[in-house]
Design an enzyme around this catalytic site. Structure first.
Site, PDB file in Angstrom:
ATOM      1  N   HIS A  17      -0.943  -8.088  -4.390  1.00  0.00           N
ATOM      2  CA  HIS A  17      -1.780  -7.923  -5.586  1.00  0.00           C
ATOM      3  C   HIS A  17      -1.816  -9.149  -6.504  1.00  0.00           C
ATOM      4  O   HIS A  17      -2.849  -9.422  -7.133  1.00  0.00           O
ATOM      5  CB  HIS A  17      -1.264  -6.735  -6.411  1.00  0.00           C
ATOM      6  CG  HIS A  17      -1.588  -5.405  -5.813  1.00  0.00           C
ATOM      7  ND1 HIS A  17      -2.812  -4.793  -5.972  1.00  0.00           N
ATOM      8  CD2 HIS A  17      -0.851  -4.575  -5.051  1.00  0.00           C
ATOM      9  CE1 HIS A  17      -2.808  -3.632  -5.331  1.00  0.00           C
ATOM     10  NE2 HIS A  17      -1.628  -3.476  -4.749  1.00  0.00           N
ATOM     11  N   HIS A  77       4.485  -5.964  -0.821  1.00  0.00           N
ATOM     12  CA  HIS A  77       3.112  -5.439  -0.968  1.00  0.00           C
ATOM     13  C   HIS A  77       2.613  -5.684  -2.398  1.00  0.00           C
ATOM     14  O   HIS A  77       1.523  -6.224  -2.600  1.00  0.00           O
ATOM     15  CB  HIS A  77       3.068  -3.936  -0.680  1.00  0.00           C
ATOM     16  CG  HIS A  77       1.769  -3.327  -1.117  1.00  0.00           C
ATOM     17  ND1 HIS A  77       0.656  -3.249  -0.297  1.00  0.00           N
ATOM     18  CD2 HIS A  77       1.379  -2.828  -2.316  1.00  0.00           C
ATOM     19  CE1 HIS A  77      -0.349  -2.722  -0.985  1.00  0.00           C
ATOM     20  NE2 HIS A  77       0.063  -2.456  -2.214  1.00  0.00           N
ATOM     21  N   SER A 137      -1.310  -7.884   2.881  1.00  0.00           N
ATOM     22  CA  SER A 137       0.164  -7.838   2.980  1.00  0.00           C
ATOM     23  C   SER A 137       0.604  -7.267   4.325  1.00  0.00           C
ATOM     24  O   SER A 137       1.803  -7.095   4.565  1.00  0.00           O
ATOM     25  CB  SER A 137       0.739  -6.987   1.836  1.00  0.00           C
ATOM     26  OG  SER A 137       0.223  -5.669   1.886  1.00  0.00           O
ATOM     27  N   GLU A 153      -7.094  -2.014  -2.804  1.00  0.00           N
ATOM     28  CA  GLU A 153      -6.151  -1.944  -1.684  1.00  0.00           C
ATOM     29  C   GLU A 153      -6.775  -2.366  -0.354  1.00  0.00           C
ATOM     30  O   GLU A 153      -6.087  -3.000   0.453  1.00  0.00           O
ATOM     31  CB  GLU A 153      -5.582  -0.527  -1.567  1.00  0.00           C
ATOM     32  CG  GLU A 153      -4.708  -0.095  -2.729  1.00  0.00           C
ATOM     33  CD  GLU A 153      -3.412  -0.920  -2.873  1.00  0.00           C
ATOM     34  OE1 GLU A 153      -2.694  -0.685  -3.845  1.00  0.00           O
ATOM     35  OE2 GLU A 153      -3.128  -1.795  -2.019  1.00  0.00           O
TER      36      GLU A 153
HETATM   37  N1  HBI Z   1       2.687   3.366  -8.753  1.00  0.00           N
HETATM   38  N2  HBI Z   1       4.236   1.646  -8.433  1.00  0.00           N
HETATM   39  C1  HBI Z   1       2.988   2.157  -8.246  1.00  0.00           C
HETATM   40  N3  HBI Z   1       2.079   1.436  -7.545  1.00  0.00           N
HETATM   41  C2  HBI Z   1       0.816   1.906  -7.342  1.00  0.00           C
HETATM   42  O1  HBI Z   1      -0.005   1.237  -6.689  1.00  0.00           O
HETATM   43  C3  HBI Z   1       0.461   3.185  -7.863  1.00  0.00           C
HETATM   44  C4  HBI Z   1       1.438   3.883  -8.575  1.00  0.00           C
HETATM   45  N4  HBI Z   1       1.137   5.085  -9.083  1.00  0.00           N
HETATM   46  C5  HBI Z   1      -0.151   5.685  -8.977  1.00  0.00           C
HETATM   47  C6  HBI Z   1      -1.115   4.900  -8.192  1.00  0.00           C
HETATM   48  N5  HBI Z   1      -0.808   3.705  -7.683  1.00  0.00           N
HETATM   49  C7  HBI Z   1      -2.463   5.535  -7.981  1.00  0.00           C
HETATM   50  O2  HBI Z   1      -2.756   6.360  -9.084  1.00  0.00           O
HETATM   51  C8  HBI Z   1      -3.568   4.536  -7.863  1.00  0.00           C
HETATM   52  O3  HBI Z   1      -3.631   4.286  -6.522  1.00  0.00           O
HETATM   53  C9  HBI Z   1      -4.874   5.084  -8.340  1.00  0.00           C
HETATM   54 FE    FE Z   2      -0.991  -1.667  -3.871  1.00  0.00          FE
END
Ligand code: HBI
Ligand code: FE
Length: 288
Positions: free
Chosen positions: A133, A128, A193, A174
């Site tokens: 991304h 993913h 994804s 997303e």
């Molecule tokens: N941590 N590894 C990871 N991946 C993310 O997409 C992610 C996160 N921590 C917080 C977060 N996303 C959210 O705060 C965001 O979706 C705003």
């Molecule tokens: Fe993501």
């Protein structure tokens, strides 16, 4: 509780929660899982994903198949837009996440789903995070948007408005759609994804599809356990970047605090409705 969510940095990780990718430790089965998912999605996405995403896929075509080795990937991605991918155990705290984005570092969960989870898992795994991304991070305008988003995220913490800003991330980064070539194309990582949602987001008559509006998006709750009930459509990545960079979020957070949240399937009179969905998918999935 998801198995990779920790409440403090893992042993040996820095305060920024990064860990070595340790690419040599991935097994042949884990590389095979990546290859199966990669072949399946790259066969499905032409004509569905936007041009910027399909162009960005080239940054993932490395010298060896399987889970990308960040030493090679980051040389290519760095040349394109200065972004880097860093390995983390799984979800990291919001402030850590935003700080990485503000510094052009994208965090990727350093694990991959099991063969019996090919179609869906809730936590962001390396497929993913990297397949979803990274191609968009190779696009200069979107790369600027993601950095601006990270800086905005850090500011939102000061307003206690992270939940509102998280919706902007959710409904664009997303699960966003973009107008292109006279139709709609995918750019959201959660969609591209996922085989099922790459089809559902464009073809199904179940979800609403609405023109992007910053305040509307930030009022709209979202689900993390199923296909989306609404997709927001941007006109261009330049528009999305402008909306994020040119908006003074302080008065917007003020206004949002006085407005009720909206359910994912809500429709307002002043919505730009591209598809008025039947919500059949959500209804059939509703708990009995
Ligand atoms: N941590 N590894 C990871 N991946 C993310 O997409 C992610 C996160 N921590 C917080 C977060 N996303 C959210 O705060 C965001 O979706 C705003
Ligand atoms: Fe993501």
């Amino acid at each position: 509780m998801a198995e990779h969510v920790l409440d403090s940095p893992p042993p040996g990780a820095g305060a920024d929660w990064t860990i070595p990718q340790d690419w040599e430790a991935f097994t042949a089965e884990e590389h095979d899982t990546w290859n199966i998912l990669f072949e399946r999605q790259t066969a499905l996405l032409p004509g569905r994903a936007c041009e910027a995403y399909l162009r960005g896929l080239d940054v993932l075509r490395l010298s060896r198949p399987g889970i990308p080795d960040y030493r090679e990937l980051n040389a290519r991605l760095g040349d394109a837009t200065g972004w880097q991918v860093v390995a983390v155990p799984g979800l990291v705290p919001d402030d850590v996440f935003f700080d990485h984005l503000a510094n052009r570092r994208f965090v990727a969960g350093n694990f991959i789903r099991r063969p019996d989870q090919l179609d869906y898992l809730q936590e962001p795994d390396v497929f993913h995070d990297v397949f979803g991304h990274v191609p968009m991070l190779a696009d200069p305008v979107f790369a600027d948007y993601m950095e601006a988003y990270g800086k905005g995220g850090l500011r939102s913490l000061g307003f206690g408005s992270l939940d509102k800003l998280a919706r902007l991330y959710w409904y664009t980064v997303e699960f966003g759609l973009v107008r292109e070539a006279g139709g709609l194309r995918l750019f959201g990582s959660g969609i591209v994804s996922s085989r099922g949602e790459s089809l559902f987001a464009l073809d199904s008559d179940s979800p609403n599809r609405l023109g992007f509006d910053l305040e509307r998006v930030m009022r709209t709750r979202y689900r993390i356990d199923d296909y989306q009930q609404v997709y927001f459509v941007i006109d261009s990545f330049a528009d999305l970047l402008a909306a994020t960079v040119e908006t003074d979020f302080a008065p917007l957070y003020e206004r949002l605090a006085s407005l009720p949240d909206l359910a994912p399937d809500a429709l307002l009179d002043d919505d730009e409705v591209l598809t008025r969905g039947t919500q059949a998918h959500a209804t059939e999935r509703a708990p009995a």
